[in-house]
Enzyme design. Structure first.
Site, short mmCIF file in Angstrom:
data_model
loop_
_atom_site.label_atom_id
_atom_site.label_comp_id
_atom_site.label_asym_id
_atom_site.label_seq_id
_atom_site.Cartn_x
_atom_site.Cartn_y
_atom_site.Cartn_z
N ARG A 2 1.93 -11.04 10.02
CA ARG A 2 3.45 -10.76 9.97
C ARG A 2 4.31 -11.71 9.65
O ARG A 2 5.81 -11.30 9.51
CB ARG A 2 3.71 -10.38 11.67
CG ARG A 2 2.83 -9.25 12.51
CD ARG A 2 2.69 -8.02 11.41
NE ARG A 2 1.57 -8.21 10.92
CZ ARG A 2 1.13 -7.25 9.69
NH1 ARG A 2 2.33 -6.38 9.36
NH2 ARG A 2 0.30 -7.25 9.10
N GLN A 14 -7.62 -4.69 9.33
CA GLN A 14 -6.39 -4.43 10.31
C GLN A 14 -6.65 -3.06 11.23
O GLN A 14 -5.67 -2.44 11.77
CB GLN A 14 -5.13 -4.07 9.35
CG GLN A 14 -4.32 -5.47 8.67
CD GLN A 14 -3.11 -5.11 8.15
OE1 GLN A 14 -2.03 -5.13 8.67
NE2 GLN A 14 -2.87 -5.12 6.77
N ASP A 30 -2.71 7.62 4.57
CA ASP A 30 -2.43 6.26 4.64
C ASP A 30 -3.00 5.66 5.76
O ASP A 30 -3.02 6.39 6.91
CB ASP A 30 -0.96 6.11 4.77
CG ASP A 30 -0.28 4.61 4.78
OD1 ASP A 30 -1.04 3.88 4.11
OD2 ASP A 30 0.93 4.49 4.99
N GLU A 31 -3.28 4.31 6.15
CA GLU A 31 -3.64 3.78 7.29
C GLU A 31 -4.86 4.26 7.76
O GLU A 31 -5.26 4.72 8.93
CB GLU A 31 -2.57 3.72 8.32
CG GLU A 31 -1.33 3.08 8.15
CD GLU A 31 -1.08 2.02 8.18
OE1 GLU A 31 -2.41 1.05 8.33
OE2 GLU A 31 -0.29 1.07 8.00
N LYS A 76 0.74 -1.21 0.17
CA LYS A 76 -0.14 -0.23 -0.07
C LYS A 76 0.84 1.29 -0.05
O LYS A 76 0.57 2.30 -0.60
CB LYS A 76 -1.12 -0.27 1.28
CG LYS A 76 -0.28 -0.12 2.56
CD LYS A 76 -1.23 -0.18 3.70
CE LYS A 76 -0.71 -0.07 4.89
NZ LYS A 76 0.37 1.05 5.24
N THR A 77 1.99 1.26 0.73
CA THR A 77 3.01 2.36 0.75
C THR A 77 3.40 2.81 -0.73
O THR A 77 3.49 3.85 -1.20
CB THR A 77 4.17 2.41 1.59
OG1 THR A 77 3.67 1.94 2.78
CG2 THR A 77 4.98 3.47 1.61
#
Length: 662
Positions: free
Chosen positions: A594, A234, A203-204, A18-19
């Protein structure tokens, strides 16, 4: 897919890059002719913002990347508050209170204002005030629940705000809340800021709270070029005010939004993703359901490990880590994740016995150390004499005969004569209850602070800081100092060197020093301080591990009452606890994703509580996992260790203890 104008929601699954989406979009906007300073990109941590800037620098050049408004919400808030300080009723020399400062205010107000039958946890009170502020709930309009902590928090909320105003200070939450309030009530200022940004990227987005969503909506102009990237699967920070509905209801806030999903996962083996998909698909709140699609091949099955009790679970994890290290796995690529920090205690014990180096992620940060916070407090008072909280912190640090009783006399004198605390210190020779030593100490302290205040306006920043800290006794040159004292002195030296580096870049500018202190309050991570040993296994709570990845992950304590947390498994489930249960499932999903190559899910069968042996129920999140992608697993070292192995472990432990003593 390329999207130009209008609102855009990018639902980016774990490990989907996503970044990269945000940086690529910014680069394309610049190439299309959008000015760099017309782009606002916001994320949640300084680390993420810095990584994004680095990527952009590689793509478009450092100079162009630096022209973008790229920061956290709160760093943006600092710039906003500085530029609109007059409209907000603040001067340029305002102070940003960090968590410790705010707790100090709350403790004092609980002592003087709250009508509680017993001593209350100040952190719990501050958390309630923070949640109310971020939900844009003002003290006058607040209706507290019939709960002891809610009632106490409500009783001091208005006084807390008044105290900050009196000290010319803002807290962390104010950096978003105050801009929102100002943009709402001042159309002219709102129009000015809306005209600045042609494109807003967040973002996020699943982690935003009410105030942050309001800020985005208020800054968006009529073109509504708002692009948000996030993953509702998330969203794990509801307990601190994050609202998953912000992302779920994005199309209501920005009608006509284009919605796209990123489901290709570049991080994890297929077996791990199949387990993650099976766990999250049972969630009842997924209007934008995603299925992670692996790019990598299957890899080994996810290992589900059942141990008799928690101590054996910790021994098992340590044993497996020893084996992995012997096989050549880099310790930095191994992580043990848990729901509660209390679970780390047994792990640390077993890792020490096994001689395995580890770090607990999220330990004390450099700028959170007492001597550093003391040094910063001196500079804050020199820059802003109204910051009485910082002055109270250092009035007797280092000790100078101005203890609690002396301070009480000084405060009473100041109140009687309508003086600030600093001015009362300056006039201490007229305070009869004080001893001659205390009077002299108070006057010397006030003179040192006043001298530094003048120095910061004209002389060198670093020289003034060193002179101030030397005058108040924080920079001692005693060769006979203890190792702890020398370490503290080295830390203070590092602080002054930070100011030297600032001065070399920005010149002897008091505003630059003010900005540095604001930055420290926002992010007390010291990236320049070398770590003693970075080849360590990582121990981390699930909340702290979000955004990280490791080759091998142990997710421990997969039992009811731990993961999910006990508060969500009460038989009298309310709507609120059901929402909490969904967040617990998302937390499990975050832990699973993770892992890149190998994942262990461990649990214990029984536990001794208050002298009673209790049978423990496996976590509901282990139900329905695909059999083809999982296996029951036992350690190959679940046997009595040989004499040489015991000797090797003892040697490693002694070496670690020796390194610690040194």
């Amino acid at each position: 897919m390329e999207h130009d104008e209008g609102p855009l929601l990018v639902l980016a699954g774990a490990g989907s890059g996503k970044t990269r989406v945000i940086t690529a979009r910014i680069a394309r906007l610049l190439e299309s002719g959008v000015p760099a300073d017309a782009i606002l990109a916001v994320t949640f941590t300084n680390k993420a913002a810095n990584e994004m800037r680095e990527r952009l620098g590689d793509m478009i050049g450092r100079e162009r990347a630096n022209g973008i408004w790229l920061s956290t919400f709160h760093s943006f808030g600092v710039r906003f508050v500085r530029q609109e300080a007059k409209a907000l009723g603040l001067g340029s020399r305002f102070t940003i209170f960090d968590q410790g400062d705010s707790l100090g205010v709350v403790r004092e107000l609980l002592r003087t204002e709250a009508k509680a039958d017993r001593q209350l946890d100040a952190q719990a009170i501050l958390s309630r005030i923070s949640l109310w502020k971020n939900a844009m709930r003002e003290p006058a309009k607040l209706r507290a629940k019939n709960d002891e902590y809610d009632q106490a928090a409500a009783s001091i909320y208005a006084a807390y705000e008044s105290t900050l105003e009196h000290m010319h200070a803002v807290d962390f939450d104010d950096l978003v809340v105050k801009p929102v309030a100002l943009l709402r009530r001042r159309p002219g200022i709102r129009s000015k800021w809306r005209g600045r940004f042609a494109h807003i990227l967040v973002d996020e987005f699943q982690d935003t709270n009410v105030a942050q969503l309001d800020l985005v909506c208020l800054l968006a102009n009529e073109r509504r070029n708002v692009c948000v990237v996030g993953d509702d699967d998330q969203s794990i920070y509801g307990w601190r005010g994050a609202c998953v509905d912000n992302i779920l209801d994005f199309e209501q806030h920005f009608p006509g939004a284009v919605v796209t999903k990123l489901e290709r996962n570049y991080r994890s083996r297929a077996s791990i993703l199949n387990v993650a998909n099976a766990a999250i698909e049972k969630s009842s709140t997924r209007p934008y359901a995603k299925v992670l699609k692996p790019v990598r091949e299957a890899g080994p099955p996810v290992r589900i490990c059942v141990l008799p009790e928690p101590q054996e679970e910790a021994k098992f994890v340590a044993s497996e880590i020893r084996k992995l290290l012997k096989e050549g796995t880099d310790p930095r690529e191994i992580a043990v994740l848990y729901r509660s920090n209390m679970q780390a205690k047994l792990l640390e014990e077993e890792l020490r016995i096994a001689g395995i180096a580890y770090r607990v992620f999220g330990g004390t940060k450099f700028f959170d150390r007492k001597e550093i916070k003391d040094g910063i407090a001196y500079m804050r008072v020199a820059l802003n004499p109204r910051d009485e909280l910082s002055l109270r912190r250092i009035v007797n640090t280092p000790p100078r005969g101005l203890g609690a009783q002396s301070l009480r006399h000084i405060l009473e004198y100041g109140e009687a004569h309508r003086m600030s605390l600093l001015r009362a210190l300056k006039n201490a020779r007229g305070i009869e209850p004080l001893s001659a030593r205390a009077q002299a100490s108070a006057v010397r302290l006030s003179e040192a602070i006043e001298t530094a205040g003048k120095g910061f306006r004209g002389a060198g920043l670093a020289d003034t800081a060193v002179s101030l800290l030397r005058a108040v006794g924080m920079l001692q040159d005693d060769a006979a100092q203890s190792p702890d004292a020398k370490r503290r002195r080295a830390n203070v030296d590092f602080l002054t060197r930070s100011i030297e580096r600032l001065e070399a870049r920005s010149g002897a500018d008091r505003e630059a020093l003010q900005s540095l202190l604001h930055h420290i309050a926002l992010d007390s991570t010291d990236s320049e301080e070398p770590e003693e040993d970075d080849r360590q296994v990582t121990l981390s709570s699930l909340h702290s591990a979000k955004g990280l990845e490791f080759a091998v992950v142990f997710l421990i304590g997969c039992v009811e009452g731990v993961l999910p947390h006990a508060r969500t498994t009460d038989p009298k489930i309310t709507d609120a606890s059901m929402a909490d249960l969904e967040e617990e499932r998302r937390l499990f999903y975050v832990g699973v994703t993770r892992a890149r190559d190998l994942l262990y899910l461990t649990r214990h069968k029984e536990r001794v509580t208050r002298g009673r042996l209790l049978k423990i129920t496996p976590s509901r999140f282990l139900e329905g996992l695909p059999e083809a992608d999982t296996e029951r697993y036992q350690s190959s070292e679940s046997r009595e260790l040989g004499r040489q192995e015991v000797a090797d472990m003892a040697k490693a432990l002694l070496e670690r203890l020796g390194a610690t003593d040194a």
